[in-house]
Design a protein around this motif. Structure first.
Motif, PDB file in Angstrom:
ATOM      1  N   LEU A  53       0.853  -1.200   0.000  1.00  0.00           N
ATOM      2  CA  LEU A  53       0.000   0.000   0.000  1.00  0.00           C
ATOM      3  C   LEU A  53       0.884   1.244   0.000  1.00  0.00           C
ATOM      4  CD1 LEU A  53      -2.696  -0.953   2.670  1.00  0.00           C
ATOM      5  CD2 LEU A  53      -2.842  -1.146   0.192  1.00  0.00           C
ATOM      6  N   ASN A  54       0.313   2.374  -0.413  1.00  0.00           N
ATOM      7  CA  ASN A  54       1.132   3.580  -0.421  1.00  0.00           C
ATOM      8  C   ASN A  54       1.107   4.262   0.958  1.00  0.00           C
ATOM      9  OD1 ASN A  54      -1.050   5.362  -0.234  1.00  0.00           O
ATOM     10  ND2 ASN A  54      -1.229   5.608  -2.458  1.00  0.00           N
ATOM     11  N   VAL A  55       1.893   5.329   1.066  1.00  0.00           N
ATOM     12  CA  VAL A  55       2.096   5.977   2.363  1.00  0.00           C
ATOM     13  C   VAL A  55       0.771   6.455   2.953  1.00  0.00           C
ATOM     14  CG1 VAL A  55       3.129   7.989   3.478  1.00  0.00           C
ATOM     15  CG2 VAL A  55       4.459   6.628   1.843  1.00  0.00           C
ATOM     16  N   ALA A  56      -0.038   7.158   2.135  1.00  0.00           N
ATOM     17  CA  ALA A  56      -1.284   7.728   2.654  1.00  0.00           C
ATOM     18  C   ALA A  56      -2.233   6.622   3.101  1.00  0.00           C
ATOM     19  CB  ALA A  56      -1.945   8.591   1.582  1.00  0.00           C
ATOM     20  N   GLU A  57      -2.298   5.539   2.344  1.00  0.00           N
ATOM     21  CA  GLU A  57      -3.190   4.438   2.718  1.00  0.00           C
ATOM     22  C   GLU A  57      -2.756   3.812   4.041  1.00  0.00           C
ATOM     23  OE1 GLU A  57      -4.478   3.039  -1.789  1.00  0.00           O
ATOM     24  OE2 GLU A  57      -2.615   2.339  -0.917  1.00  0.00           O
ATOM     25  N   ASN A  58      -1.428   3.670   4.193  1.00  0.00           N
ATOM     26  CA  ASN A  58      -0.921   3.119   5.450  1.00  0.00           C
ATOM     27  C   ASN A  58      -1.255   4.028   6.629  1.00  0.00           C
ATOM     28  OD1 ASN A  58       0.731   0.568   5.694  1.00  0.00           O
ATOM     29  ND2 ASN A  58       1.466   1.362   3.743  1.00  0.00           N
ATOM     30  N   VAL A  59      -1.124   5.322   6.422  1.00  0.00           N
ATOM     31  CA  VAL A  59      -1.436   6.260   7.493  1.00  0.00           C
ATOM     32  C   VAL A  59      -2.922   6.171   7.832  1.00  0.00           C
ATOM     33  CG1 VAL A  59      -1.601   8.703   8.097  1.00  0.00           C
ATOM     34  CG2 VAL A  59       0.465   7.821   6.994  1.00  0.00           C
ATOM     35  N   ALA A  60      -3.784   6.092   6.798  1.00  0.00           N
ATOM     36  CA  ALA A  60      -5.230   6.041   7.009  1.00  0.00           C
ATOM     37  C   ALA A  60      -5.615   4.817   7.822  1.00  0.00           C
ATOM     38  CB  ALA A  60      -5.960   6.024   5.659  1.00  0.00           C
ATOM     39  N   LEU A  61      -4.909   3.688   7.592  1.00  0.00           N
ATOM     40  CA  LEU A  61      -5.240   2.455   8.308  1.00  0.00           C
ATOM     41  C   LEU A  61      -5.035   2.585   9.813  1.00  0.00           C
ATOM     42  CD1 LEU A  61      -3.899  -0.325   5.935  1.00  0.00           C
ATOM     43  CD2 LEU A  61      -6.245   0.017   6.691  1.00  0.00           C
ATOM     44  N   GLY A  62      -4.147   3.498  10.205  1.00  0.00           N
ATOM     45  CA  GLY A  62      -3.873   3.636  11.634  1.00  0.00           C
ATOM     46  C   GLY A  62      -4.734   4.677  12.311  1.00  0.00           C
ATOM     47  N   MET A  63      -5.680   5.282  11.582  1.00  0.00           N
ATOM     48  CA  MET A  63      -6.472   6.360  12.172  1.00  0.00           C
ATOM     49  C   MET A  63      -7.880   5.881  12.475  1.00  0.00           C
ATOM     50  SD  MET A  63      -5.244   9.423   9.643  1.00  0.00           S
ATOM     51  CE  MET A  63      -5.701  10.833  10.638  1.00  0.00           C
ATOM     52  N   GLU A  64      -8.507   6.506  13.488  1.00  0.00           N
ATOM     53  CA  GLU A  64      -9.868   6.116  13.849  1.00  0.00           C
ATOM     54  C   GLU A  64     -10.847   6.572  12.769  1.00  0.00           C
ATOM     55  OE1 GLU A  64      -9.677   4.356  16.461  1.00  0.00           O
ATOM     56  OE2 GLU A  64      -7.806   5.085  17.292  1.00  0.00           O
ATOM     57  N   ASN A  65     -10.754   7.842  12.386  1.00  0.00           N
ATOM     58  CA  ASN A  65     -11.660   8.394  11.370  1.00  0.00           C
ATOM     59  C   ASN A  65     -10.842   9.085  10.280  1.00  0.00           C
ATOM     60  OD1 ASN A  65     -14.218   7.801  12.708  1.00  0.00           O
ATOM     61  ND2 ASN A  65     -13.437   9.253  14.251  1.00  0.00           N
ATOM     62  N   PRO A  66     -10.307   8.314   9.357  1.00  0.00           N
ATOM     63  CA  PRO A  66      -9.441   8.951   8.352  1.00  0.00           C
ATOM     64  C   PRO A  66     -10.226   9.896   7.455  1.00  0.00           C
ATOM     65  CG  PRO A  66      -9.823   6.634   7.822  1.00  0.00           C
ATOM     66  CD  PRO A  66     -10.470   6.881   9.135  1.00  0.00           C
ATOM     67  N   PRO A  67      -9.664  11.070   7.164  1.00  0.00           N
ATOM     68  CA  PRO A  67     -10.311  11.991   6.226  1.00  0.00           C
ATOM     69  C   PRO A  67     -10.212  11.429   4.809  1.00  0.00           C
ATOM     70  CG  PRO A  67      -8.156  12.822   6.872  1.00  0.00           C
ATOM     71  CD  PRO A  67      -8.369  11.556   7.629  1.00  0.00           C
ATOM     72  N   PRO A  68     -10.895  12.048   3.831  1.00  0.00           N
ATOM     73  CA  PRO A  68     -10.757  11.581   2.448  1.00  0.00           C
ATOM     74  C   PRO A  68      -9.283  11.587   2.029  1.00  0.00           C
ATOM     75  CG  PRO A  68     -12.478  13.229   2.630  1.00  0.00           C
ATOM     76  CD  PRO A  68     -11.833  13.153   3.962  1.00  0.00           C
ATOM     77  N   MET A  69      -8.931  10.663   1.120  1.00  0.00           N
ATOM     78  CA  MET A  69      -7.534  10.454   0.738  1.00  0.00           C
ATOM     79  C   MET A  69      -6.813  11.739   0.310  1.00  0.00           C
ATOM     80  SD  MET A  69      -5.942   7.818   1.215  1.00  0.00           S
ATOM     81  CE  MET A  69      -6.445   6.366   2.088  1.00  0.00           C
ATOM     82  N   LYS A  70      -7.512  12.557  -0.487  1.00  0.00           N
ATOM     83  CA  LYS A  70      -6.859  13.764  -1.011  1.00  0.00           C
ATOM     84  C   LYS A  70      -6.475  14.698   0.125  1.00  0.00           C
ATOM     85  CE  LYS A  70      -7.788  14.977  -5.762  1.00  0.00           C
ATOM     86  NZ  LYS A  70      -8.893  15.330  -6.648  1.00  0.00           N
ATOM     87  N   GLU A  71      -7.426  14.863   1.044  1.00  0.00           N
ATOM     88  CA  GLU A  71      -7.185  15.747   2.175  1.00  0.00           C
ATOM     89  C   GLU A  71      -6.065  15.195   3.039  1.00  0.00           C
ATOM     90  OE1 GLU A  71     -10.798  16.566   4.415  1.00  0.00           O
ATOM     91  OE2 GLU A  71      -9.513  17.151   6.098  1.00  0.00           O
ATOM     92  N   LEU A  72      -6.101  13.848   3.239  1.00  0.00           N
ATOM     93  CA  LEU A  72      -5.084  13.200   4.057  1.00  0.00           C
ATOM     94  C   LEU A  72      -3.714  13.401   3.421  1.00  0.00           C
ATOM     95  CD1 LEU A  72      -4.479  11.456   6.516  1.00  0.00           C
ATOM     96  CD2 LEU A  72      -4.807   9.451   5.082  1.00  0.00           C
ATOM     97  N   ALA A  73      -3.647  13.210   2.092  1.00  0.00           N
ATOM     98  CA  ALA A  73      -2.360  13.360   1.402  1.00  0.00           C
ATOM     99  C   ALA A  73      -1.796  14.763   1.607  1.00  0.00           C
ATOM    100  CB  ALA A  73      -2.536  13.060  -0.086  1.00  0.00           C
ATOM    101  N   SER A  74      -2.670  15.762   1.539  1.00  0.00           N
ATOM    102  CA  SER A  74      -2.152  17.124   1.688  1.00  0.00           C
ATOM    103  C   SER A  74      -1.750  17.386   3.138  1.00  0.00           C
ATOM    104  CB  SER A  74      -3.166  18.154   1.176  1.00  0.00           C
ATOM    105  OG  SER A  74      -4.245  18.220   2.061  1.00  0.00           O
TER     106      SER A  74
END
Lengths: 508, 362
Positions: free
Chosen positions: A96-117
């Protein structure tokens, strides 16, 4: 300067069957403080931080966070209270890419684009360059650690726990990490920093709590103490550094020529055109960040992985195509990094484990029949000579602590009058006093004319015992150079520098 | 609250005591089952475990049966246990048993009616070869193409069974048998027969071979570096490679030994107690031996005892069926309980049970 207290741990005790991991441990961290937790392997550092992070429940004692009772039932609760942790072993998905990995560790991940920024923002703010769209599988160990750190920073933690963060980093990457940690500290984030690397703690930390056998034995201000003083507090004894007999170098005993082998390990690193030679009496130190081909090099030298005949030569004879016992017959012994399951069979007794690699060189069999009396004597000799703490030689290998088993494994190999010694991580997990005696034993064998290859991730260890120095980087070995006159910067560059990213750090 | 705690080293006491405990628990649970079926549990247990050996009325018939049934089970289980210890799973001993019988009987029948001293020894060699070659098929497929030996060896059983039918209907059929399927009776051909050596004991060459296999396996595992390597490969494959064990060689060796011993068991059975090749010659010894191997904890002495115990439950089970009218399924369930309890209490050798009170400080 007095800063408000953030976390206080009072009289915390945690026992596991047969061992008290923490006994009446108390300490406190103020906001913005970088606090070191110092101790040998098995001193109870990990258990303590696991309690703070909600992974383990203390048997007794109490913790307060900003004056309020703090009893995290699980890591999620700890994170909600502002406690974040970067583990020594990463929990990332390579595909998986960096943003996806980060999202997996969050309770309520924001949308991918927002997370990436947001990842870009945080990584720029803290000088941790990271591209959210890259695959984790393509990242270096240092970059993977940044993913973990950024994941923590996105939660805006009040307390960041870091477990041995520098063991996977080159010296340049360590510099970058320290600048980030100092910046966090200046912004008021407290950092609990676990390590047994004393010089690092002296440069980075404000306060240190020293643990020995589960108890707090001292607290100190690392800047005011020497590394040696702290080491002695840590082990509770005086240290004798190994002595090197400036022996004369003989003829080439081990020669590796253009060795290339595919890794037998999934996600392993293949060796690419590795060449070096080691003379009798010489110690070659091979450094490198974990996972750059160290395991593969040991397998190829021990004979567990076969190569072309001429790729490995012992005393001039090509042995690259032969197996471990043919090489043992010629005097080569090898000690792999992983003790349980590779260097030793967990459920077998120490006697059986002595037979495992010692059968040939110690002449423990006659026409295949095992001489158990001689094998027992061999095992008892190792236990005695290398101070292996065990109730006896009949106990299973898995019953020994990591450090004691390491002493047994290294002792078993060194006790076979070898002419070529290959060791991966000789003192990993061993307490400082035992590490010193293992290093001394290695140097003694070298003084006796053995050619030694030490693969290690501990630079201090290599600089202490090696005559020549080389580094593994993505399966390639640098040209070996004499240790005398090498600077830490040169070593860092040999290990792959900061993977081309040191320029990206901004001044703050 | 019960809690399991791993022992630092396996307990020697419990390693020896768990089989005994398992038998006792089986008797208790089996007795409850028999009682639920409306039979007297004590009588049923006595009929299964005691009467076959000591009842004046039945023992003369059933006591020799003990060795006749235990012999092939032990011989096959010893071979399987070596592979199981090394993590090589030969499930197809039944097929190797059939092929051993076919090869051995085939050699014997080829000489019919000549009378030479070497015929029976030659049959023994042929029987071992038949089982060995049948086991080599999964072994070579595993080492060359990395196929799964469990599946291949199991499927080879069904091929062997069809081979057996076609042989007893075709090539090996008794020309004087009036068209009935099945070969000549080897027990009536002295040069090729495997008779009862001491009258009334059931002892034949196959039983002697089984005892020899037990002793040889014991020495191999306790005293020889090869036995050490077999154990090492099963417990810690990476450590075995580090010790210089060649995994390919070990697969070929272990599959070969277990195949050859299963083939021998088939040969001794066909030339002795069974007497002839027939469509239903095999009775599942090859599969039951897997249970015997585990019941005996893959230890040669344990397998010897487990083979005798298993044979006893078969003989006693049959006796209970016709004496007490117990259903065959109840006997199978009883045998199943034995394996179940053995595997369950096995836990005690590696774990200890703690009665812990739940306490939480925070």
């Amino acid at each position: 300067m007095t800063r408000p207290e953030l976390l206080r741990v009072e009289g915390v005790t945690k026992a596991y069957p047969g061992v008290v991991a923490n006994s009446d441990v108390s300490f406190a961290i103020s906001e913005g403080e970088i606090h070191a937790l110092l101790g040998e392997n098995g001193a109870g550092k990990s258990t303590l931080v696991k309690m703070i992070y909600g992974l383990v429940k203390p048997d007794s004692g109490r913790m307060t966070l900003r004056g309020a009772a703090y009893t995290p039932a699980e890591p999620r609760a700890a994170r909600a209270s502002g406690v974040a942790m970067v583990f020594q072993h990463f929990s990332l998905f390579e595909a998986l890419n960096v943003a996806e990995n980060v999202a997996l560790g969050m309770e309520n991940p924001p949308p991918m684009k927002e997370l990436a920024s947001r990842i870009r923002q945080v990584s720029a703010d803290y000088g941790l360059p990271l591209d959210p769209n890259r695959m984790v599988g393509d990242l270096s160990a240092g970059e993977r650690q940044r993913v973990e750190i950024v994941r923590c920073l996105l939660q805006d933690p009040k307390l960041l726990i870091m477990d041995e963060p520098t063991s996977v980093l080159t010296p340049q990457e360590v510099e970058i990490l320290f600048r980030t940690l100092r910046q966090l500290s200046a912004e008021g984030t407290a950092i609990l920093y676990i390590s047994h690397k004393l010089e690092e703690i002296r440069t980075l930390c404000d306060e240190a709590t020293i643990l020995r056998r589960g108890k707090v034995v001292a607290t100190c201000t690392p800047r005011d103490r020497s590394a040696r003083e702290m080491a002695e507090l840590m082990i509770g004894a005086t240290l004798t550094p190994p002595e090197r007999a400036g022996g004369t170098k003989g003829a080439t005993a081990l020669e590796v020529v253009d060795l290339s082998v595919a890794s037998p390990i999934p996600f392993g690193t293949s060796l690419k055109n590795v060449s070096f030679r080691v003379a009798k009496g010489e110690v070659l130190g091979i450094a490198g960040v974990a996972g750059n081909g160290q395991d593969e090099l040991l397998l190829a030298l021990s004979g567990e992985v076969r190569a072309a005949q001429g790729a490995v030569k012992i005393d001039g004879a090509g042995v690259g195509h032969t197996g471990p016992n043919d090489r043992r017959a010629l005097g080569l012994v090898a000690a792999p990094e992983e003790r349980l399951g590779h260097a030793a069979a967990p459920d077998m007794s120490l006697v059986e484990n002595a037979l495992l690699s010692g059968a040939l060189r110690k002449g423990l069999t006659t026409r295949g029949f095992i001489d158990w009396t001689a094998t027992e004597a061999f095992a008892a000799g190792i236990v005695k000579d290398f101070d292996v703490r065990t109730p006896g030689t009949h106990v299973a290998a898995r019953a020994l602590s990591g450090g004691n088993l390491q002493k047994f494994v290294v002792g078993r190999e060194l006790s076979q009058t070898p002419s070529v010694i290959v060791i991966n991580q000789p003192t990993w997990g061993v307490d400082a006093a035992a590490a010193a005696s293992i290093r001394q034993a290695i140097l003694d064998r070298a003084a006796g004319g053995a050619a030694v290859v030490v693969i290690s991730q501990d630079l201090d260890e290599l600089l202490e015992i090696a005559d020549t120095f080389a580094a593994l980087n993505e399966g390639r070995l640098t040209q070996p150079r004499p240790v005398a006159g090498l600077t830490i910067d040169e070593i860092g560059l040999m290990m792959g520098g900061a993977h081309g990213m040191e320029v990206a750090h901004h001044g703050h | 609250m019960l809690r399991l705690e791993k022992r630092p080293s396996p307990s020697r006491f419990w390693q020896g005591a768990t089989p005994v405990l398992a038998v006792v628990l089986t008797m208790i649970a089996g007795g409850l089952m028999f009682a639920a079926l409306g039979k007297n549990p004590f009588e049923a247990i006595r009929t299964i475990f005691w009467d076959p050996l000591f009842n004046a009325q039945f023992a003369s018939y059933s006591r020799p049966q003990l060795l006749v049934k235990a012999g092939p089970l032990i011989l096959i289980a010893i071979g399987l246990s070596l592979g199981f210890r090394a993590g090589i799973w030969n499930i197809g001993a039944e097929g190797q048993y059939i092929m051993g019988a076919l090869f051995g009987a085939g050699v014997g029948l080829a000489f019919y009616p000549a009378d030479h001293w070497f015929i029976f020894p030659l049959m023994v060699v042929a029987g071992a070869f038949g089982g060995w070659i049948w086991a080599m098929i999964p072994a070579v497929l595993k080492t060359k193409f990395n196929t799964n030996e469990i599946l291949v060896s199991l499927l080879m059983v069904y091929i062997a069974q069809n081979f057996l039918s076609s042989m007893s209907l075709g090539l090996l059929r008794n020309p004087e048998g009036g068209g009935f399927p099945g070969s000549r009776n080897l027990s009536q051909y002295p040069a090729a027969s495997n008779p009862e050596l001491i009258a009334g004991t059931g002892l034949h060459w196959g039983v002697i071979a089984a005892f020899m296999a037990v002793i040889a396996a014991y020495i191999l595992l306790q005293r020889h570096i090869l036995g050490f390597h077999i154990k090492l490969a099963g417990q810690a494959p990476r450590a075995a490679r580090y010790a210089g064990v060649n995994p390919t060689g070990l697969v070929v060796l272990c599959m070969g030994i277990s195949g050859a011993l299963a083939g021998l068991a088939g040969l001794f059975e066909v030339s002795g107690p069974a007497g002839q090749i027939s469509i239903d010659f095999n009775v599942g010894y090859g599969f039951t031996a897997i249970i015997v191997a585990f019941l005996g904890r893959l230890n040669p002495i344990g397998i010897l005892l487990a083979g005798l115990l298993m044979a006893l439950t078969y003989i006693g089970g049959e006796l209970a069926q016709f004496m007490l009218g117990l259903p065959a399924a109840a006997i199978q369930a009883f045998q199943g309980m034995l394996l179940f309890f053995l595997l369950a209490v096995d836990l005690l050798s590696n774990y200890r049970i703690r009665f812990a009170t739940k306490k939480e400080a925070l």
